[in-house]
Design an enzyme around this catalytic site. Sequence first.
Site, PDB file in Angstrom:
ATOM      1  N   ARG A 185       0.931  -1.135  -0.003  1.00 33.58           N
ATOM      2  CA  ARG A 185       0.192  -0.044  -0.161  1.00 33.58           C
ATOM      3  C   ARG A 185       1.067   0.966   0.136  1.00 33.58           C
ATOM      4  O   ARG A 185       1.510   1.596   1.065  1.00 33.58           O
ATOM      5  CB  ARG A 185      -0.664  -0.029   1.205  1.00 33.58           C
ATOM      6  CG  ARG A 185      -1.705   1.301   1.489  1.00 33.58           C
ATOM      7  CD  ARG A 185      -2.704   1.233   0.416  1.00 33.58           C
ATOM      8  NE  ARG A 185      -3.498   2.512   0.931  1.00 33.58           N
ATOM      9  CZ  ARG A 185      -3.433   3.754   0.351  1.00 33.58           C
ATOM     10  NH1 ARG A 185      -2.570   4.185  -0.371  1.00 33.58           N
ATOM     11  NH2 ARG A 185      -4.189   4.670   0.709  1.00 33.58           N
ATOM     12  N   HIS A 188       2.054   7.025   1.464  1.00 31.77           N
ATOM     13  CA  HIS A 188       1.044   7.998   1.593  1.00 31.77           C
ATOM     14  C   HIS A 188       0.856   8.769   3.080  1.00 31.77           C
ATOM     15  O   HIS A 188       1.418   8.305   3.793  1.00 31.77           O
ATOM     16  CB  HIS A 188      -0.304   7.172   1.148  1.00 31.77           C
ATOM     17  CG  HIS A 188      -0.926   6.307   2.254  1.00 31.77           C
ATOM     18  ND1 HIS A 188      -0.102   5.041   2.348  1.00 31.77           N
ATOM     19  CD2 HIS A 188      -1.612   6.249   3.233  1.00 31.77           C
ATOM     20  CE1 HIS A 188      -0.740   4.342   3.167  1.00 31.77           C
ATOM     21  NE2 HIS A 188      -1.620   5.019   3.732  1.00 31.77           N
ATOM     22  N   HIS A 190      -2.660  11.027   5.335  1.00 32.08           N
ATOM     23  CA  HIS A 190      -4.126  11.112   5.216  1.00 32.08           C
ATOM     24  C   HIS A 190      -4.270  12.552   6.106  1.00 32.08           C
ATOM     25  O   HIS A 190      -3.393  13.052   6.898  1.00 32.08           O
ATOM     26  CB  HIS A 190      -4.837  10.224   6.199  1.00 32.08           C
ATOM     27  CG  HIS A 190      -4.771   8.643   5.649  1.00 32.08           C
ATOM     28  ND1 HIS A 190      -5.279   8.231   4.432  1.00 32.08           N
ATOM     29  CD2 HIS A 190      -3.976   7.894   6.097  1.00 32.08           C
ATOM     30  CE1 HIS A 190      -4.920   6.990   4.231  1.00 32.08           C
ATOM     31  NE2 HIS A 190      -4.182   6.533   5.313  1.00 32.08           N
ATOM     32  N   GLU A 194      -4.750   7.459  11.341  1.00 30.02           N
ATOM     33  CA  GLU A 194      -5.195   5.967  11.078  1.00 30.02           C
ATOM     34  C   GLU A 194      -4.677   5.021  11.957  1.00 30.02           C
ATOM     35  O   GLU A 194      -3.427   5.141  12.588  1.00 30.02           O
ATOM     36  CB  GLU A 194      -4.194   5.695   9.822  1.00 30.02           C
ATOM     37  CG  GLU A 194      -4.145   4.199   9.359  1.00 30.02           C
ATOM     38  CD  GLU A 194      -3.469   3.841   7.978  1.00 30.02           C
ATOM     39  OE1 GLU A 194      -3.572   4.645   7.052  1.00 30.02           O
ATOM     40  OE2 GLU A 194      -2.740   2.994   8.077  1.00 30.02           O
ATOM     41  N   HIS A 233       3.337   7.207   5.711  1.00 28.65           N
ATOM     42  CA  HIS A 233       3.721   5.955   6.099  1.00 28.65           C
ATOM     43  C   HIS A 233       3.402   5.131   4.753  1.00 28.65           C
ATOM     44  O   HIS A 233       3.130   5.436   3.893  1.00 28.65           O
ATOM     45  CB  HIS A 233       2.871   5.646   7.298  1.00 28.65           C
ATOM     46  CG  HIS A 233       1.450   5.711   7.007  1.00 28.65           C
ATOM     47  ND1 HIS A 233       0.903   7.089   7.283  1.00 28.65           N
ATOM     48  CD2 HIS A 233       0.342   4.992   6.676  1.00 28.65           C
ATOM     49  CE1 HIS A 233      -0.609   6.725   6.913  1.00 28.65           C
ATOM     50  NE2 HIS A 233      -1.035   5.473   6.809  1.00 28.65           N
ATOM     51  N   GLU A 258     -11.074   6.705   1.277  1.00 27.00           N
ATOM     52  CA  GLU A 258      -9.643   6.057   0.993  1.00 27.00           C
ATOM     53  C   GLU A 258      -9.284   6.325  -0.338  1.00 27.00           C
ATOM     54  O   GLU A 258      -8.463   6.618  -0.588  1.00 27.00           O
ATOM     55  CB  GLU A 258     -10.156   4.501   1.040  1.00 27.00           C
ATOM     56  CG  GLU A 258      -8.863   3.780   0.578  1.00 27.00           C
ATOM     57  CD  GLU A 258      -7.682   3.868   1.686  1.00 27.00           C
ATOM     58  OE1 GLU A 258      -6.758   3.161   1.594  1.00 27.00           O
ATOM     59  OE2 GLU A 258      -7.884   4.210   2.590  1.00 27.00           O
ATOM     60  N   HIS A 368     -24.791  -0.511  29.174  1.00 27.46           N
ATOM     61  CA  HIS A 368     -23.676   0.422  29.389  1.00 27.46           C
ATOM     62  C   HIS A 368     -23.801   1.694  28.444  1.00 27.46           C
ATOM     63  O   HIS A 368     -24.624   1.385  27.724  1.00 27.46           O
ATOM     64  CB  HIS A 368     -22.155  -0.013  29.427  1.00 27.46           C
ATOM     65  CG  HIS A 368     -21.903  -0.403  28.060  1.00 27.46           C
ATOM     66  ND1 HIS A 368     -22.402  -1.677  27.311  1.00 27.46           N
ATOM     67  CD2 HIS A 368     -21.083   0.185  27.072  1.00 27.46           C
ATOM     68  CE1 HIS A 368     -21.627  -1.660  26.408  1.00 27.46           C
ATOM     69  NE2 HIS A 368     -20.778  -0.608  25.968  1.00 27.46           N
ATOM     70  N   HIS A 370     -21.047   5.168  26.565  1.00 26.71           N
ATOM     71  CA  HIS A 370     -19.878   5.657  26.702  1.00 26.71           C
ATOM     72  C   HIS A 370     -20.002   7.239  26.604  1.00 26.71           C
ATOM     73  O   HIS A 370     -20.806   7.902  25.752  1.00 26.71           O
ATOM     74  CB  HIS A 370     -19.065   5.478  25.211  1.00 26.71           C
ATOM     75  CG  HIS A 370     -18.957   4.071  25.241  1.00 26.71           C
ATOM     76  ND1 HIS A 370     -17.882   3.263  25.657  1.00 26.71           N
ATOM     77  CD2 HIS A 370     -19.306   2.945  24.387  1.00 26.71           C
ATOM     78  CE1 HIS A 370     -17.946   2.003  25.795  1.00 26.71           C
ATOM     79  NE2 HIS A 370     -19.002   1.676  24.587  1.00 26.71           N
ATOM     80  N   GLU A 375     -18.871   5.091  19.105  1.00 18.68           N
ATOM     81  CA  GLU A 375     -18.215   3.522  19.091  1.00 18.68           C
ATOM     82  C   GLU A 375     -18.452   3.233  17.725  1.00 18.68           C
ATOM     83  O   GLU A 375     -19.582   2.946  17.066  1.00 18.68           O
ATOM     84  CB  GLU A 375     -19.023   2.816  20.177  1.00 18.68           C
ATOM     85  CG  GLU A 375     -18.614   1.305  20.257  1.00 18.68           C
ATOM     86  CD  GLU A 375     -19.331   0.547  21.025  1.00 18.68           C
ATOM     87  OE1 GLU A 375     -19.373  -0.813  20.978  1.00 18.68           O
ATOM     88  OE2 GLU A 375     -19.783   1.125  22.188  1.00 18.68           O
ATOM     89  N   HIS A 414     -26.796   0.862  25.286  1.00 21.26           N
ATOM     90  CA  HIS A 414     -26.605  -0.469  24.687  1.00 21.26           C
ATOM     91  C   HIS A 414     -26.150  -1.449  25.455  1.00 21.26           C
ATOM     92  O   HIS A 414     -25.600  -1.355  26.505  1.00 21.26           O
ATOM     93  CB  HIS A 414     -26.086  -0.330  23.373  1.00 21.26           C
ATOM     94  CG  HIS A 414     -24.392   0.282  23.561  1.00 21.26           C
ATOM     95  ND1 HIS A 414     -24.172   1.500  23.976  1.00 21.26           N
ATOM     96  CD2 HIS A 414     -23.479  -0.349  23.391  1.00 21.26           C
ATOM     97  CE1 HIS A 414     -22.769   1.525  24.008  1.00 21.26           C
ATOM     98  NE2 HIS A 414     -22.251   0.121  23.641  1.00 21.26           N
TER      99      HIS A 414
END
Length: 477
Positions: A185, A188, A190, A194, A233, A258, A368, A370, A375, A414
């Site tokens: 890959r 590159h 971003h 990542e 990377h 992407e 629970h 967050h 998530e 959830h």
Amino acid sequence: MFHPPRADSSQATLHRVPSFSFPPRASLRGISLLSTWPANPASSRASSLASFLLVASNIHGTSALPTGTPTAPGAEPSPTVPYASDDPNAELWNANSNIVPDAQRGKYGASVLGPQNVPLELQNPSLLAPPTTDHGDIPNAKWPFGLSHNRLQTGGWARQQNVNNMPIAKGLAGVDMRLEAGAIRELHWHNTAEWAYVLKGSTQVTTVTADGQNYVATVPKGSLWYFPSGQPHSLQATDDDPEGSEFLLVFDDGNFSEDSTFLLTDWLAHIPKEVLAKNFHTDQAAFAHTPSEQLYIFPGPVPPDNQQPPVSPQGSTPLPYTFDFASMKPTQYAGGTFKIADSRNFQVAKTIAVAEVTVEPGSMRELHWHPQDDEWTYFIEGSARITLFAANANARTFDYQAGDIAYIPASYGHYIENTGNTTLRLLEILKTDVFKDISLNQWLALTPPELVKAHLQLSDETIAHLSKTKPVVVAPR
């Protein structure tokens, strides 16, 4: 021709006491009347009658009890609203059932007369015949990578999920990428961070920081890497597994694509060669064979596992950009295991944290939420269901299989229940530096008992059974 039998919803017959009828002019005045009434009438018929009359009096705005009617000493307080339903709400079938499913749950719904996508409906019983506890509206919170368009290249492929196919997923996006042994890959970067989890094989990563420090490492199955936004990377499959590697990439922006990556070959193909020559202080001929367009994924020589980077006068990075999550011992709970990687043990990971969870058959990840963090959940093995609670009586249940993604916005209550007969394994990935959740069980256990009792009418025995430490993954009784 053999026709699979129609789904039998008789096992989920809904037992409801007929609702009370009120005069047409009755005004609810903010009181929500459910479709059931307190069970166990034999234990206290007088109390049940009093409860009904109290609610009726609230509706009519007058007292329904005669003036001077005494109340029994020590009688339990009447409910402000009727008690919640005891209707059975288990899944009515699963992805392996040999039936044609129907949109029926007990006495509710009806058979499907039109065309059906039977395999899809078998995978999603909670959509075709949802639990009676579902209510209101919540956007779709399930996306299978199997429905994502796949970008095929010589040496591998990549498919993605972002807000375009799951609009609720505003905070995080994901990519499933496969590289054959030696495939690259390309170099590159971003405009998002990542984060990665290796699903199979090993992947060698390289990076260079803004300070000129470099880093190379090979990441095995079950382990992680992380690169901050803008840091260049590369990724390359080793031949530790002859088939190469496959890994999950997660980005801290739901709008990530992407196809919008900054690629080395793409950039240089759009720079005049005289500018390249001037920048690198060489002749234009040095760039005679640079690609005319991006390579993205392409074949390459298999890298050695002990690959060393060039010696940098600035030295190597002070912190590793990889984490040996595979070797980390999980914490054992009654219903499964749990282990966390976040900035406390994987220090460079400043925007994404993860918990790898196993849930045994019949068990569940406890109720629970967050507090501040969305998530993004990825299912590696097994099958599950999740009910999302979004406040204001909005709740919806979704079913998941291996390769599916669940998205749960911050603060949505959830659970994650194993609905299969094998171990469920999943990744709970949060957009945060430190993994945090609030356990419903622990919250109630650490709240004054009388306050809990006033809300839920729980017995002293039940309150004493609440856990002051997080159960995390609970087993069936």
